[in-house]
Design an enzyme around this catalytic site. Structure first.
Site, short mmCIF file in Angstrom:
data_model
loop_
_atom_site.label_atom_id
_atom_site.label_comp_id
_atom_site.label_asym_id
_atom_site.label_seq_id
_atom_site.Cartn_x
_atom_site.Cartn_y
_atom_site.Cartn_z
N TRP A 189 37.34 43.90 33.19
CA TRP A 189 35.97 44.35 33.47
C TRP A 189 35.03 43.21 33.85
O TRP A 189 33.86 43.42 34.09
CB TRP A 189 35.40 45.14 32.30
CG TRP A 189 35.51 44.51 30.93
CD1 TRP A 189 35.30 43.21 30.59
CD2 TRP A 189 35.87 45.19 29.71
NE1 TRP A 189 35.50 43.02 29.26
CE2 TRP A 189 35.84 44.22 28.67
CE3 TRP A 189 36.18 46.51 29.39
CZ2 TRP A 189 36.14 44.54 27.34
CZ3 TRP A 189 36.48 46.82 28.06
CH2 TRP A 189 36.46 45.83 27.06
N ASP A 190 35.54 41.97 33.92
CA ASP A 190 34.71 40.83 34.32
C ASP A 190 35.23 40.20 35.61
O ASP A 190 34.78 40.53 36.70
CB ASP A 190 34.65 39.79 33.19
CG ASP A 190 33.84 40.28 31.99
OD1 ASP A 190 32.73 40.79 32.20
OD2 ASP A 190 34.31 40.15 30.85
N ARG A 191 36.20 39.30 35.49
CA ARG A 191 36.75 38.64 36.68
C ARG A 191 37.40 39.64 37.63
O ARG A 191 37.34 39.48 38.86
CB ARG A 191 37.77 37.58 36.24
CG ARG A 191 37.14 36.39 35.57
CD ARG A 191 38.13 35.51 34.84
NE ARG A 191 38.51 36.07 33.54
CZ ARG A 191 39.15 35.40 32.59
NH1 ARG A 191 39.49 34.13 32.81
NH2 ARG A 191 39.44 35.94 31.43
N ASN A 227 46.88 34.21 25.48
CA ASN A 227 46.52 35.60 25.14
C ASN A 227 47.69 36.37 24.52
O ASN A 227 47.49 37.41 23.90
CB ASN A 227 46.02 36.34 26.39
CG ASN A 227 44.54 36.13 26.62
OD1 ASN A 227 43.94 35.23 26.03
ND2 ASN A 227 43.95 36.93 27.47
N CYS A 257 42.49 40.66 34.74
CA CYS A 257 42.21 39.45 33.95
C CYS A 257 42.70 39.77 32.54
O CYS A 257 43.87 40.10 32.37
CB CYS A 257 40.74 39.06 34.02
SG CYS A 257 39.55 40.42 33.81
N SER A 258 41.82 39.72 31.55
CA SER A 258 42.23 40.13 30.21
C SER A 258 42.00 41.63 30.02
O SER A 258 42.94 42.40 29.89
CB SER A 258 41.47 39.34 29.14
OG SER A 258 41.76 37.96 29.27
#
Length: 603
Positions: free
Chosen positions: A379-381, A288, A375-376
């Site tokens: 908003w997910d993991r 990333n 995470c990145s």
């Protein structure tokens, strides 16, 4: 919803209201016994079709299409099959066969659904029968592509409870004991100018000014700065959430961000280091950097300890669920079941998410350290980890309303991209942004409820209902990607909340074995031998895998509870009668009933 054999937990078992119409055959019909109807739902068309049932073969039936659902009722006397499919569940509609198709039932439509099933309908080749049905379904299943509103904006249902009032951020932070002399509530984002995907109300360190926050935002992906999600009521350790730092290939640093993380650590003087859990595999975090992201290095963040949790990205999860569908629908190959399930890696991903959440919860509960999760983009993991850790740590979130608040707070208000991940009303089924991240979270909750059967006020039906309405577009709860978009669309004024449906009929969603406990931390076992595929969700469409409904143990327990309540009621009535007799002057020697002592039952 799928057939007569489907589980009793059917969130589309609706009140029937009469729909009168003129059918395609020119006959006036009263369909009150055929088609359930919601207020605001209108019938568009109906057709006679052959439903190619993957379990029982071709079944002749009539399909009714409304602006909300596809509803099929069998016309065969020996079949009671009913299909009730909200159009929001449809992911893809394809034409099957061509003008030259000669095979039996080879001409029609093939419909792919988001809830792990496919529907196939054979139609007559003459009279543009297929074209009409294809165009109507495409128009109402994918309204955004046709400049039409989602059904949630047309739904006129009324409930005796307003689900939109369930979550008030200031009240929830107050329940946690905030603000205090270390943490403050800030309204810097009230117009969504600091971060357009964060909520308006945030909790940050007391010593940090709003100007400091603005400088930190420039160094975090999407301006998603570290903010508080939960604080431990006793040791005051906290769970923070954010996005990745914008380190890039050149290894950029930001003194304001470094100082900010140190201020977070210093809110609790017992700890020497702040623990940072990066949800990604380390190789992904390094990769990333090439796109301007990265992670917190030891060189820049001296008082922080970084760990990677090896949870894969949205694309890996999407492909994993596709493999699950391949092995569960329509047929299950018994001889290779375990190896087939293992090859999907679904339970492996569930294990990694649960393991990460356990690490977060343990670090906070033990008082070893406060935790920052990202995470990145956060908003997910990140949402999976913070919400599961909070569920493990705080028994309030294990109640029905507490869980609703948890979902509203950590998922909906903090910008999980529901519209992008689910694709509400969008025809682009191949969109790379689609991913079952929220489904994975609910699966983890179900795994916990299996290991702790008395710890949760809600039952399996509650979780399945949430997932069904994640796709249905009947309610506004899961629409759009963030709070600012919902505010612009005036969602709370123009749509109904799914919590209105649930909270107006709580008994249906209650776990009879629930025992309320305060301050009990749950640590599920996250080893593969303790995790199992959620059969009642993933394989519910297969009548041959049908589990006993309702659960016989649960049913017997409910009967015993009713019996206990009846005995207590009768005992109270005897008590009242006895008290009345004792208050009258005795006309004769005391009768047995007059000297009956105060009785208690521990039934």
């Amino acid at each position: 919803m799928a057939s007569a054999s489907t589980s009793k937990c059917n969130s589309y078992a609706l009140e029937n209201e009469s729909i009168k119409m003129v059918s395609q055959d020119g006959l006036s019909q009263d369909l009150s016994e055929s088609v359930p109807q919601l207020p605001g739902e209108i019938l568009i068309t109906d057709k006679e079709v052959i439903y190619i049932c993957p379990f029982n073969g071709p079944i002749k039936g009539r399909v009714y299409i409304t602006n909300y659902r596809l509803y099929l009722r069998s016309l065969e006397t020996d079949s009671a099959l009913i299909l009730d499919v909200p159009l929001g569940v449809i992911s893809r509609i394809e034409k099957m066969g061509g003008a030259t198709s000669r095979g039996e039932n080879s001409y029609g439509l093939d419909i792919t659904c988001k809830d792990l099933r496919n529907l196939r309908f054979a139609l007559k080749q003459e009279g543009h029968s297929r074209r009409d049905m294809f165009e109507i379904l495409t128009r109402y299943a994918f309204p955004l592509a046709h400049s039409l509103p989602l059904f949630a904006f047309l739904n006129e249902e009324k409930f005796n409870v307003d689900g939109w009032t369930i979550y008030n951020p200031v009240e929830e932070y107050r329940r946690q004991g905030l603000p205090n002399h270390h943490w403050r509530i800030t309204f810097i984002n009230k117009c969504y100018e600091l971060c357009d995907t964060y909520p308006a109300v945030l909790v940050v360190p007391y010593r940090t000014s709003d100007d400091d926050l603005r400088r930190v935002a420039t160094f975090r992906s999407r301006n998603r700065i570290p903010v508080l999600s939960w604080i431990h009521p006793e040791n005051k350790m906290v769970i923070m959430r954010c996005s990745q730092p914008l380190v890039g290939m050149s290894g950029k640093r930001n003194k304001d961000d470094e100082k900010y993380l140190d201020v977070i650590r210093e809110t609790n003087r017992q700890i020497s280091k702040l623990t940072i859990y990066d949800a990604r595999p380390s190789v992904n975090a390094v990769a990333n950097k090439a796109t301007g992201g990265g992670y917190e290095s030891d060189d820049a963040y001296h008082n922080a300890e970084l760990s990677f949790l090896d949870i894969h990205n949205i694309h890996v999860m999407r492909e994993s669920l596709k493999k699950v569908k391949d092995i569960v629908y329509p047929n299950i190959e018994e001889s290779h079941w375990l190896s087939s399930l293992e090859s999907t890696h679904w339970l492996e991903h569930i294990k990694l998410v649960l393991t990460g959440a356990i690490q977060v919860a343990d670090k906070v509960s033990s008082g070893k350290s406060s935790v920052l999760v990202h995470c990145s983009d956060g908003w997910d993991r990140t949402a999976q980890l913070t919400s599961l850790a909070m569920l493990m740590l705080d028994s309030f979130y294990r109640s029905i309303e507490g869980f609703e608040i948890l979902v509203q707070k950590e998922w909906i208000s903090f910008g999980h991209k529901f519209a992008s991940r689910i694709g509400h009303g969008d025809k682009n089924h191949a969109d790379a942004d689609r991913s079952p991240i929220f489904l994975q979270f609910i699966d983890c909750v179900w795994q916990m409820s299996k290991q702790f059967p008395t710890a949760f006020e809600f039952n399996e039906c509650f979780l399945i209902t949430i997932l069904d309405h994640l796709y249905s577009c009947r309610f506004g709860t899961f629409l759009f990607n963030c709070e600012s978009a919902r505010e612009r669309q005036k969602l709370t004024e123009r749509t109904v909340s799914v919590w209105s449906l649930i909270n107006s009929n709580k008994d249906k969603f209650k776990n009879p074995f629930y025992t309320k406990e305060i301050n009990r931390v749950l640590y599920p076992v996250a080893s593969m031998r303790h995790l199992e595929l959620w059969v009642n969700y993933y394989i519910r469409w297969n009548p041959r895998i049908k589990q006993q409904q309702p659960n016989p143990v649960e049913q017997r327990y409910m009967e015993l509870l009713a019996l206990r309540d009846d005995y207590i009621k009768r005992l109270e009535e005897l008590h009242l009668a006895n008290s009345a007799k004792l208050s009258d002057p005795p006309a004769s020697p005391s009768s047995p009933s007059q000297v009956m002592p105060h009785m208690q039952t521990h039934f």
